[in-house]
Design an enzyme around this catalytic site. Structure first.
Site, mmCIF file in Angstrom:
data_model
loop_
_atom_site.group_PDB
_atom_site.id
_atom_site.type_symbol
_atom_site.label_atom_id
_atom_site.label_comp_id
_atom_site.label_asym_id
_atom_site.label_seq_id
_atom_site.Cartn_x
_atom_site.Cartn_y
_atom_site.Cartn_z
ATOM 1 N N CYS A 125 85.702 23.630 20.720
ATOM 2 C CA CYS A 125 86.911 24.448 20.870
ATOM 3 C C CYS A 125 87.189 24.821 22.325
ATOM 4 C CB CYS A 125 86.816 25.709 20.022
ATOM 5 S SG CYS A 125 86.656 25.339 18.278
ATOM 6 N N HIS A 265 91.432 31.297 22.775
ATOM 7 C CA HIS A 265 91.217 30.335 21.697
ATOM 8 C C HIS A 265 91.670 30.974 20.386
ATOM 9 C CE1 HIS A 265 89.682 27.408 19.061
ATOM 10 N NE2 HIS A 265 88.618 28.083 18.687
ATOM 11 N N ASN A 295 93.084 27.222 13.535
ATOM 12 C CA ASN A 295 92.229 26.852 14.674
ATOM 13 C C ASN A 295 92.319 25.339 14.886
ATOM 14 O OD1 ASN A 295 90.109 26.233 16.368
ATOM 15 N ND2 ASN A 295 88.596 27.500 15.288
HETATM 16 O O1 UT7 Z 1 86.453 27.652 16.818
HETATM 17 C C1 UT7 Z 1 85.102 27.902 17.062
HETATM 18 C C2 UT7 Z 1 84.806 29.244 16.797
HETATM 19 N N1 UT7 Z 1 84.921 29.577 15.389
HETATM 20 C C3 UT7 Z 1 85.084 30.792 15.102
HETATM 21 O O2 UT7 Z 1 85.234 31.563 16.008
HETATM 22 C C4 UT7 Z 1 84.976 31.266 13.668
HETATM 23 C C5 UT7 Z 1 84.179 32.533 13.675
HETATM 24 N N2 UT7 Z 1 83.996 33.150 12.373
HETATM 25 C C6 UT7 Z 1 84.991 33.696 11.670
HETATM 26 O O3 UT7 Z 1 86.143 33.640 12.037
HETATM 27 C C7 UT7 Z 1 84.629 34.468 10.432
HETATM 28 O O4 UT7 Z 1 83.238 34.693 10.412
HETATM 29 C C8 UT7 Z 1 85.047 33.772 9.112
HETATM 30 C C9 UT7 Z 1 86.565 33.830 8.978
HETATM 31 C C10 UT7 Z 1 84.560 32.355 9.088
HETATM 32 C C11 UT7 Z 1 84.470 34.543 7.925
HETATM 33 O O5 UT7 Z 1 84.890 35.887 7.950
HETATM 34 P P1 UT7 Z 1 83.819 37.056 7.744
HETATM 35 O O6 UT7 Z 1 84.558 38.326 7.767
HETATM 36 O O7 UT7 Z 1 82.739 36.844 8.761
HETATM 37 O O8 UT7 Z 1 83.336 36.791 6.280
HETATM 38 P P2 UT7 Z 1 81.867 36.530 5.774
HETATM 39 O O9 UT7 Z 1 81.408 35.197 6.215
HETATM 40 O O10 UT7 Z 1 81.053 37.719 6.135
HETATM 41 O O11 UT7 Z 1 82.106 36.517 4.230
HETATM 42 C C12 UT7 Z 1 82.551 37.682 3.516
HETATM 43 C C13 UT7 Z 1 82.745 37.298 2.065
HETATM 44 C C14 UT7 Z 1 81.600 36.476 1.493
HETATM 45 O O12 UT7 Z 1 81.399 36.881 0.138
HETATM 46 P P3 UT7 Z 1 80.217 37.898 -0.245
HETATM 47 O O13 UT7 Z 1 78.959 37.208 0.218
HETATM 48 O O14 UT7 Z 1 80.519 39.145 0.509
HETATM 49 O O15 UT7 Z 1 80.369 38.001 -1.723
HETATM 50 C C15 UT7 Z 1 82.132 35.077 1.497
HETATM 51 O O16 UT7 Z 1 81.564 34.268 0.509
HETATM 52 O O17 UT7 Z 1 83.920 36.491 1.937
HETATM 53 C C16 UT7 Z 1 83.594 35.302 1.205
HETATM 54 N N3 UT7 Z 1 84.448 34.235 1.667
HETATM 55 C C17 UT7 Z 1 85.654 33.974 1.149
HETATM 56 N N4 UT7 Z 1 86.352 34.578 0.165
HETATM 57 C C18 UT7 Z 1 87.571 34.089 -0.117
HETATM 58 C C19 UT7 Z 1 84.208 33.333 2.667
HETATM 59 N N5 UT7 Z 1 85.261 32.498 2.800
HETATM 60 C C20 UT7 Z 1 86.160 32.881 1.866
HETATM 61 C C21 UT7 Z 1 87.444 32.404 1.510
HETATM 62 N N6 UT7 Z 1 88.111 33.032 0.526
HETATM 63 N N7 UT7 Z 1 88.036 31.365 2.142
#
Ligand code: UT7
Length: 340
Positions: A125, A265, A295
């Site tokens: 990225c 980004h 992204n």
């Molecule tokens: O480009 C390179 C750099 N990339 C990035 O910068 C991405 C960085 N990371 C992020 O943007 C975020 O971490 C994500 C958007 C990927 C995830 O958001 P988060 O707030 O960190 O969520 P999480 O991974 O802590 O997940 C929270 C909950 C989980 O469920 P439980 O374990 O709390 O029951 C996930 O399973 O949300 C769930 N979850 C979803 N639910 C509905 C994860 N993806 C989804 C989804 N829809 N698409």
């Protein structure tokens, strides 16, 4: 140029500036509602956790070089430069058309830049800023006169469309700029780049390279797709981007208060908000288009810069910061005075 003039010029670094920008986004829009029909997710979750409402997808036969070539044509037109004048193409991508030859050569052929030396680099990225800073060195030293920098990604080709944790985040697209030596001192002001390969495993495509060559097992285990530890990546992105934004300014005796527009980004609105809070900068200072494109990896900041300039958000004389983070890990910040 006389021999004397030539030698008196030796060792002098030229100011380099952006002579034109261009971007290309494929027509096909994939909405959050469409993703709801594919994986267990909701539009509400995607918007509140990422800020993304929709993304663009390339056509099935549309390649990274097709998108890169169109962005390049638009940047050349904006700069008033012919393809034959280009003597260097540096292209950033993690989704090349082919393992080799490099995608920059394929763009060269498509746009008719027959006098250019061409290579690609990969900084995920952060790709555009790494490519632009590489090309800048060539122009600053006089090794190249007119450089074309392209960042193009067909992320849809490495996304696992059954993995809700990643498939909602990414999109396809391309951006490009033309670099030329400039009179005076207005142009690319300063840049700082960083990397940490110890954290490579947190964001990668595990299969298909020399470590795990493509095989039936790679296919079965879905290891040819992007894998990400989202929460970890999030934390490192906020920390590294905040620190490097401060560093690039401090090394020039500036602070982020001197910057008119930060083009970050476009991964997640919450990452951008967290950086804004740490820098003490309002959200309005950040140019944001991730709601429409998601992204687009290496392409994201040049697509955003092109839109910010074309829509009048960035004006002549503005100090602009490009701020990136990606797999590797890689990160960087580039300060430029918009002088077009
Ligand atoms: O480009 C390179 C750099 N990339 C990035 O910068 C991405 C960085 N990371 C992020 O943007 C975020 O971490 C994500 C958007 C990927 C995830 O958001 P988060 O707030 O960190 O969520 P999480 O991974 O802590 O997940 C929270 C909950 C989980 O469920 P439980 O374990 O709390 O029951 C996930 O399973 O949300 C769930 N979850 C979803 N639910 C509905 C994860 N993806 C989804 C989804 N829809 N698409």
């Amino acid at each position: 140029m006389s021999k004397k003039e030539k030698f008196s010029d030796a060792g002098r670094l030229r100011t380099v500036s952006i002579a034109g920008t261009g971007s290309y986004m494929p027509e096909r829009i994939m909405t959050n509602a469409e993703l709801e029909t594919m994986v267990e997710t909701s539009s509400e979750w995607i918007v509140t956790r990422t800020g993304i409402a929709e993304r663009r997808l390339a056509g099935e036969s549309e390649t990274t070089s097709d998108m890169g070539a169109e962005a390049a044509r638009r940047a050349l037109a904006d700069a008033g430069v012919s393809p034959e004048e280009v003597d260097l193409i540096v292209l950033a991508t993690i989704t090349p058309d082919l393992p080799f030859p490099n995608t920059a050569c394929l763009v060269q052929d498509k746009i008719g830049a027959k006098n250019a030396a061409c290579f690609s680099l990969e900084a995920a990225c952060s790709g555009f800023v790494f490519a632009m800073e590489t090309a800048r060195q060539f122009v600053a030293t006089g090794a190249a006169k007119t450089a074309l920098v392209v960042a193009a990604e067909k992320m849809s080709s490495i996304i696992d469309w059954t993995d809700r944790e990643t498939c909602v985040l990414f999109g396809d697209g391309a951006g490009a700029c033309v670099l030329k030596a400039a009179e005076g001192d207005k142009g690319l002001v300063h840049a700082v780049l960083g990397s940490n390969g110890a954290l490579a495993e947190l964001l990668m495509v595990p299969g298909g390279g020399s470590r795990l060559p493509f095989s039936e097992e790679v296919l079965r285990e879905r290891n040819h797709y992007l894998k990400m530890e989202g929460r970890e990546v999030f934390k490192h992105a906020v920390k590294s981007m905040t620190a490097i934004a401060q560093q690039v300014c401090a090394e020039k005796g500036l602070t982020t208060k001197d910057v008119a527009c930060i083009v970050p980004h476009q991964a997640n609105i919450r990452i951008i908000e967290a950086i804004g809070q740490r820098l003490g900068e309002p959200k309005e200072k950040f140019f944001i288009n991730l709601d429409r494109y998601g992204n687009t990896s290496g392409a994201s900041v040049i697509v955003a810069l092109d839109e910010a300039v074309r829509s009048g958000v960035i004006k002549r004389g503005d100090l602009v910061m490009l701020l990136v983070f990606g797999g590797g890990f890689t990160w960087g910040a580039s300060l430029l005075e918009w002088s077009k």
